[in-house]
Enzyme design. Sequence first.
Site, PDB file in Angstrom:
ATOM      1  N   ARG A 278       0.680  -1.148  -0.057  1.00 54.43           N
ATOM      2  CA  ARG A 278      -0.006   0.157   0.024  1.00 54.43           C
ATOM      3  C   ARG A 278       0.792   1.129   0.053  1.00 54.43           C
ATOM      4  NH1 ARG A 278      -3.582  -2.688  -1.411  1.00 54.43           N
ATOM      5  NH2 ARG A 278      -5.617  -2.849  -0.629  1.00 54.43           N
ATOM      6  N   GLU A 307      -4.302   7.577  -4.973  1.00 52.81           N
ATOM      7  CA  GLU A 307      -4.126   6.860  -6.294  1.00 52.81           C
ATOM      8  C   GLU A 307      -5.592   7.272  -7.176  1.00 52.81           C
ATOM      9  OE1 GLU A 307      -4.417   2.570  -5.327  1.00 52.81           O
ATOM     10  OE2 GLU A 307      -2.146   2.715  -4.848  1.00 52.81           O
ATOM     11  N   HIS A 326      -1.341   0.434  -9.634  1.00 51.70           N
ATOM     12  CA  HIS A 326      -1.857  -0.691  -8.665  1.00 51.70           C
ATOM     13  C   HIS A 326      -2.505  -1.775  -9.535  1.00 51.70           C
ATOM     14  CE1 HIS A 326      -4.147  -1.126  -4.529  1.00 51.70           C
ATOM     15  NE2 HIS A 326      -3.848  -2.311  -4.984  1.00 51.70           N
TER      16      HIS A 326
HETATM   17  O1  LIG Z   1      -4.581  -4.177  -3.388  1.00 54.98           O
HETATM   18  C1  LIG Z   1      -5.177  -5.096  -3.733  1.00 54.98           C
HETATM   19  C2  LIG Z   1      -5.967  -5.742  -2.614  1.00 54.98           C
HETATM   20  O2  LIG Z   1      -5.862  -5.265  -1.495  1.00 54.98           O
HETATM   21  O3  LIG Z   1      -6.625  -6.901  -3.068  1.00 54.98           O
END
Ligand SMILES: O=CC(=O)O
Length: 361
Positions: A278, A307, A326
């Site tokens: 993260r 993001e 991401h």
């Molecule tokens: O980042 C992606 C998730 O948490 O599944």
Amino acid sequence: MAMWCSRTALRRLQRVAVNSLNITGGPTSFVQREMSTLQRVYVTRQIPPEGLKILHESGQVQYELWDSDDVPVPRKELLQKVKGVDALVCVLTEKIDAELLDAAGPNLKVLSTMSVGFDHLNLEELKKRGIRVGYTPDVLTDSVAELTVALLLTTSRRLIEATHEAKTGGWGTWRTLWLCGHELANSTVGILGLGRIGVAIAERLAPFKVKKFIYTDMAPRPDLASIINAEFVSMDELAKQSDFLAVCCALTPETKEICNKDLFSKMKNTSIFINTSRGGVVNQEDLYEALSTGQIAGAGLDVTVPEPLPTSHPLFTLKNCVILPHIASASYSTRNAMSALAANNLLLGLQGKPMIKELKL
Ligand SMILES: O=CC(=O)O
């Protein structure tokens, strides 16, 4: 426009949508099989078809869907839609906080997030209200590990710079030190937060002839560490020894901005920093400083704050910083598996049974 469908509309939907899964008609769609006894579910995103199919075929729930994958459901709409629902399927863009839980009201029994991360959920508030929480670990481990390796190699071997040079006329004669990077062979790889994903990354990196794996965490994890023959070290040692440092920890109050000036200043100036967990675990100003001054050699980030990261962000100006939007779990099979797991968690939770993957609150 926003309403649970009538019997006539229902029959139409059953014909055109329930069987075919071809849901149409603007950002909000309604799907249900019978009125009355079915439990009400709101799905905050057009999740992949596997999960929707499971909800359809369960005969247990009627659901309403924010029928778009391109824009998240606006907060105001979300607050209205959750009123009185029994369960909610969400993704990581939805903040599940006291305001939202108040708006949902006392019927809400189950929250199922289609993510392994849960920093978008206020767990304390969920616990206080006795709401059970499902999430989707494990099914994405391979996909995330694979992407992490790809990002690590892309960053360390400077692939983005290289393709740019090739395309834009920078490719002159073969040169002895041009676009040199750092190789995995004989290196030390550090893992910050050893869990399933960290192990899967190490398993994929080992064939590149990594010399040593080290890790740090709140406490040693001998069960996992033994799989990859990794040594537990302090955070300081992790910073000092790692040629490649992969961040794999969850974002919690304890890990917020744990990757900061202090950590970067102890790293080697040949080190590569990789984050697929993260964005909040990194102090981005400190990272920018470390990258732009040559304190570390490069960074590969799949996650940022915020993001999307604005295109004007200083990190985008750096050649030694590779930024992805991401996508670590973004393979068709994994996203479908996450969607199916989120649906099954929700149905089991509503039945009062143990979920396949449930967060202990
Ligand atoms: O980042 C992606 C998730 O948490 O599944």
